[in-house]
Design an enzyme around this catalytic site. Structure first.
Site, PDB file in Angstrom:
ATOM      1  N   ILE A  78       0.833  -1.212   0.000  1.00 29.31           N
ATOM      2  CA  ILE A  78       0.000   0.000   0.000  1.00 29.31           C
ATOM      3  C   ILE A  78       0.867   1.262   0.000  1.00 29.31           C
ATOM      4  CG2 ILE A  78      -1.737   1.299   1.317  1.00 29.31           C
ATOM      5  CD1 ILE A  78      -2.744  -1.498   2.349  1.00 29.31           C
ATOM      6  N   ARG A  93      -3.696   0.725  11.043  1.00 34.15           N
ATOM      7  CA  ARG A  93      -4.481   0.142  12.129  1.00 34.15           C
ATOM      8  C   ARG A  93      -4.591   1.196  13.221  1.00 34.15           C
ATOM      9  NH1 ARG A  93      -6.212  -3.001   9.137  1.00 34.15           N
ATOM     10  NH2 ARG A  93      -6.089  -5.272   9.118  1.00 34.15           N
ATOM     11  N   ASP A 104      -9.018   6.380   9.073  1.00 34.27           N
ATOM     12  CA  ASP A 104      -9.949   5.351   8.599  1.00 34.27           C
ATOM     13  C   ASP A 104     -10.026   4.230   9.630  1.00 34.27           C
ATOM     14  OD1 ASP A 104     -11.690   4.178   6.611  1.00 34.27           O
ATOM     15  OD2 ASP A 104     -10.098   2.735   6.197  1.00 34.27           O
ATOM     16  N   GLU A 129     -12.080   0.592  17.542  1.00 34.33           N
ATOM     17  CA  GLU A 129     -13.136   0.597  16.515  1.00 34.33           C
ATOM     18  C   GLU A 129     -14.039  -0.632  16.553  1.00 34.33           C
ATOM     19  OE1 GLU A 129     -10.536   0.631  12.970  1.00 34.33           O
ATOM     20  OE2 GLU A 129     -11.383  -1.324  12.455  1.00 34.33           O
ATOM     21  N   HIS A 171     -13.294   2.557   8.589  1.00 35.95           N
ATOM     22  CA  HIS A 171     -12.545   1.426   8.028  1.00 35.95           C
ATOM     23  C   HIS A 171     -13.099   1.000   6.658  1.00 35.95           C
ATOM     24  CE1 HIS A 171      -9.608  -1.831   9.490  1.00 35.95           C
ATOM     25  NE2 HIS A 171      -9.626  -1.827   8.164  1.00 35.95           N
ATOM     26  N   PHE A 198     -10.568  -0.461   2.269  1.00 39.26           N
ATOM     27  CA  PHE A 198     -10.540  -1.664   1.401  1.00 39.26           C
ATOM     28  C   PHE A 198     -11.751  -1.718   0.470  1.00 39.26           C
ATOM     29  CE2 PHE A 198     -14.085  -4.244   2.925  1.00 39.26           C
ATOM     30  CZ  PHE A 198     -14.461  -3.513   4.045  1.00 39.26           C
TER      31      PHE A 198
HETATM   32  P1  NAI Z   1       2.810  -4.962   3.565  1.00 39.16           P
HETATM   33  O1  NAI Z   1       3.152  -6.109   4.451  1.00 39.16           O
HETATM   34  O2  NAI Z   1       2.894  -5.113   2.088  1.00 39.16           O
HETATM   35  O3  NAI Z   1       3.722  -3.695   3.954  1.00 39.16           O
HETATM   36  C1  NAI Z   1       4.012  -3.316   5.260  1.00 39.16           C
HETATM   37  C2  NAI Z   1       5.350  -2.575   5.216  1.00 39.16           C
HETATM   38  O4  NAI Z   1       5.590  -2.042   6.508  1.00 39.16           O
HETATM   39  C3  NAI Z   1       6.528  -3.470   4.856  1.00 39.16           C
HETATM   40  O5  NAI Z   1       7.298  -2.881   3.824  1.00 39.16           O
HETATM   41  C4  NAI Z   1       7.311  -3.550   6.162  1.00 39.16           C
HETATM   42  O6  NAI Z   1       8.721  -3.667   5.949  1.00 39.16           O
HETATM   43  C5  NAI Z   1       6.954  -2.221   6.791  1.00 39.16           C
HETATM   44  N1  NAI Z   1       7.212  -2.181   8.225  1.00 39.16           N
HETATM   45  C6  NAI Z   1       7.263  -3.202   9.117  1.00 39.16           C
HETATM   46  N2  NAI Z   1       7.566  -2.732  10.336  1.00 39.16           N
HETATM   47  C7  NAI Z   1       7.700  -1.377  10.204  1.00 39.16           C
HETATM   48  C8  NAI Z   1       8.028  -0.339  11.100  1.00 39.16           C
HETATM   49  N3  NAI Z   1       8.292  -0.600  12.394  1.00 39.16           N
HETATM   50  N4  NAI Z   1       8.083   0.927  10.649  1.00 39.16           N
HETATM   51  C9  NAI Z   1       7.835   1.194   9.329  1.00 39.16           C
HETATM   52  N5  NAI Z   1       7.526   0.237   8.430  1.00 39.16           N
HETATM   53  C10 NAI Z   1       7.474  -1.024   8.871  1.00 39.16           C
HETATM   54  O7  NAI Z   1       1.347  -4.505   4.017  1.00 39.16           O
HETATM   55  P2  NAI Z   1       0.286  -3.652   3.190  1.00 39.16           P
HETATM   56  O8  NAI Z   1      -0.546  -4.556   2.353  1.00 39.16           O
HETATM   57  O9  NAI Z   1       0.980  -2.516   2.539  1.00 39.16           O
HETATM   58  O10 NAI Z   1      -0.667  -3.135   4.371  1.00 39.16           O
HETATM   59  C11 NAI Z   1      -0.175  -2.258   5.370  1.00 39.16           C
HETATM   60  C12 NAI Z   1      -1.198  -2.180   6.498  1.00 39.16           C
HETATM   61  O11 NAI Z   1      -2.371  -1.526   6.022  1.00 39.16           O
HETATM   62  C13 NAI Z   1      -1.716  -3.567   6.978  1.00 39.16           C
HETATM   63  O12 NAI Z   1      -0.860  -4.141   7.943  1.00 39.16           O
HETATM   64  C14 NAI Z   1      -3.059  -3.215   7.554  1.00 39.16           C
HETATM   65  O13 NAI Z   1      -2.864  -2.931   8.929  1.00 39.16           O
HETATM   66  C15 NAI Z   1      -3.468  -1.952   6.819  1.00 39.16           C
HETATM   67  N6  NAI Z   1      -4.634  -2.139   5.959  1.00 39.16           N
HETATM   68  C16 NAI Z   1      -5.730  -1.309   6.115  1.00 39.16           C
HETATM   69  C17 NAI Z   1      -6.849  -1.452   5.324  1.00 39.16           C
HETATM   70  C18 NAI Z   1      -8.054  -0.538   5.440  1.00 39.16           C
HETATM   71  O14 NAI Z   1      -9.126  -0.879   4.926  1.00 39.16           O
HETATM   72  N7  NAI Z   1      -7.923   0.620   6.074  1.00 39.16           N
HETATM   73  C19 NAI Z   1      -6.937  -2.531   4.345  1.00 39.16           C
HETATM   74  C20 NAI Z   1      -5.715  -3.303   4.204  1.00 39.16           C
HETATM   75  C21 NAI Z   1      -4.626  -3.120   4.999  1.00 39.16           C
END
Ligand code: NAI
Length: 332
Positions: A155, A234, A258, A263, A295, A298
């Site tokens: 993302i 989150r 969001d 929540e 939220h 997605f």
């Molecule tokens: P992803 O796993 O592809 O990317 C997460 C990134 O965060 C990785 O590059 C990782 O190295 C990095 N990371 C890990 N620890 C970290 C730290 N301490 N500081 C900075 N970066 C760090 O996950 P994706 O798909 O990009 O999703 C990210 C988050 O978005 C999910 O974990 C979820 O909580 C949230 N999300 C929210 C949605 C919504 O509807 N609002 C829907 C889908 C996801």
């Protein structure tokens, strides 16, 4: 496979039923959130399917296991609501949807920022009342401003590219820098520098021990007083009480959320006939420079279809004894 789908909304039924034409699993939809009181609904099912605010901690997993559930299907990417160690102890496989549409969430983060910065939400209600004054609606150009992206996974990458397209300077913080983004001009810096220099900060890291309350009373002190914080990651990435203090004392320019730490008891349900019992959330709603959605990052047609397809394919791959390793979630 017999699957009990928890927290099922009408749109989940539609997307899952449509996708299931290709899989022919036996689906039962329950509106109830998964928790210790509702886990017994999964009696006799092979799998339980749950979403972001379902509770899959110790007792709930024990109850699911006793009910005969062998597979927990998360129809989301995050898995912070699952106690993976307990799932492993009960020999329960956990699978998720690692990427269903990073664009959906990225575009929502940008939509929130644009709305908040240009006060679209306030203008909409004013115009409907025949009030065409512009006072209080002043925004700023994003062009050439510094945007801080925390977490540049699926993302965060999309978000960074959108802001590069806006002509912004993009700073990023991630323990694993992305070479493609670097080649496009994104600068990876340490978190304090990102927090101090960014006009907009947008959070896209997972919720883990290290990122819990990443934005707290101390880190908020590093922010520019005109900084806009966007959180579509989150809720617990941000300490809401500290955020309220910063808003009250104008130490932050605006906040678009969001997600919210508490929540689970609010989102995805209609509370319009009742007073909101959560005083912290209610206080956040009082600020003119706070914009909150429930939220829905997605929530696009493409994402719903991909979520249903991947979740039902996960069930099928588990059934054949060859679960897709990209979707497996294991305790570390
Ligand atoms: P992803 O796993 O592809 O990317 C997460 C990134 O965060 C990785 O590059 C990782 O190295 C990095 N990371 C890990 N620890 C970290 C730290 N301490 N500081 C900075 N970066 C760090 O996950 P994706 O798909 O990009 O999703 C990210 C988050 O978005 C999910 O974990 C979820 O909580 C949230 N999300 C929210 C949605 C919504 O509807 N609002 C829907 C889908 C996801």
């Amino acid at each position: 496979m017999k699957i009990a789908v928890f927290s099922a909304q009408s749109y989940d039924r539609s997307s899952f039923n449509e996708s299931n034409l290709a899989f022919q699993h036996e689906l039962s939809f329950f509106e109830e959130r998964l928790n210790a009181a509702t886990a017994r609904l999964a009696e006799g099912y092979d799998a339980a399917c749950c979403f972001v605010n379902d509770d899959a901690h110790g007792t709930v997993l024990e109850l699911l296991s006793k009910a005969g559930v062998r597979l927990l299907l998360l129809r989301c990417a995050g898995f912070n609501n699952v106690e993976l160690k307990v799932a492993a102890e009960h020999n329960m496989t956990v699978m998720r949807v690692p990427a269903y549409s990073p664009h959906a969430v990225a575009e929502h983060a940008v939509a929130l920022l644009l709305s908040l910065n240009r006060n679209i939400h306030r203008a909409w209600s004013r115009v409907r009342e025949g009030d065409f004054r512009l006072q209080g609606l002043l925004g700023f150009d994003l062009f050439e401003k510094t945007i801080g992206v925390v977490g540049t996974g699926q993302i965060g990458q999309c978000v960074a590219k959108i802001f590069l397209g806006f002509g912004c300077r993009v700073l990023a913080y991630d323990p694993f820098p992305n070479a493609e983004l670097q080649s496009l001009g994104v600068d990876y810096v340490e978190l304090p520098q990102l927090l101090g220099e960014s006009r907009v900060i947008t959070l896209h890291c997972p919720l883990v021990k290290e990122t819990h309350h990443l934005i707290n009373a101390e880190t908020l002190k590093l922010l520019r007083p005109d900084c806009i914080l966007v959180n579509t990651g989150r809720g617990a990435l941000v300490e809401a009480v500290a955020l309220i203090e910063a808003l009250k004392h104008q130490k932050i320019g605006g906040v678009a959320l969001d997600v919210y730490e508490e929540e689970a008891s609010l989102f995805f349900r209609d509370h319009s006939d009742f007073a909101i019992p959560d005083d912290v959330f209610a206080r956040l709603l009082t600020f003119p420079n706070v914009l909150i959605t429930g939220h829905q990052g997605f929530f696009t047609k493409e994402a719903l279809a991909n979520i249903a397809d991947t979740t039902l394919r996960n069930a099928a791959s588990f059934e054949t004894g060859n679960p897709d390793s990209k979707c497996l979630v294991r305790a570390t």
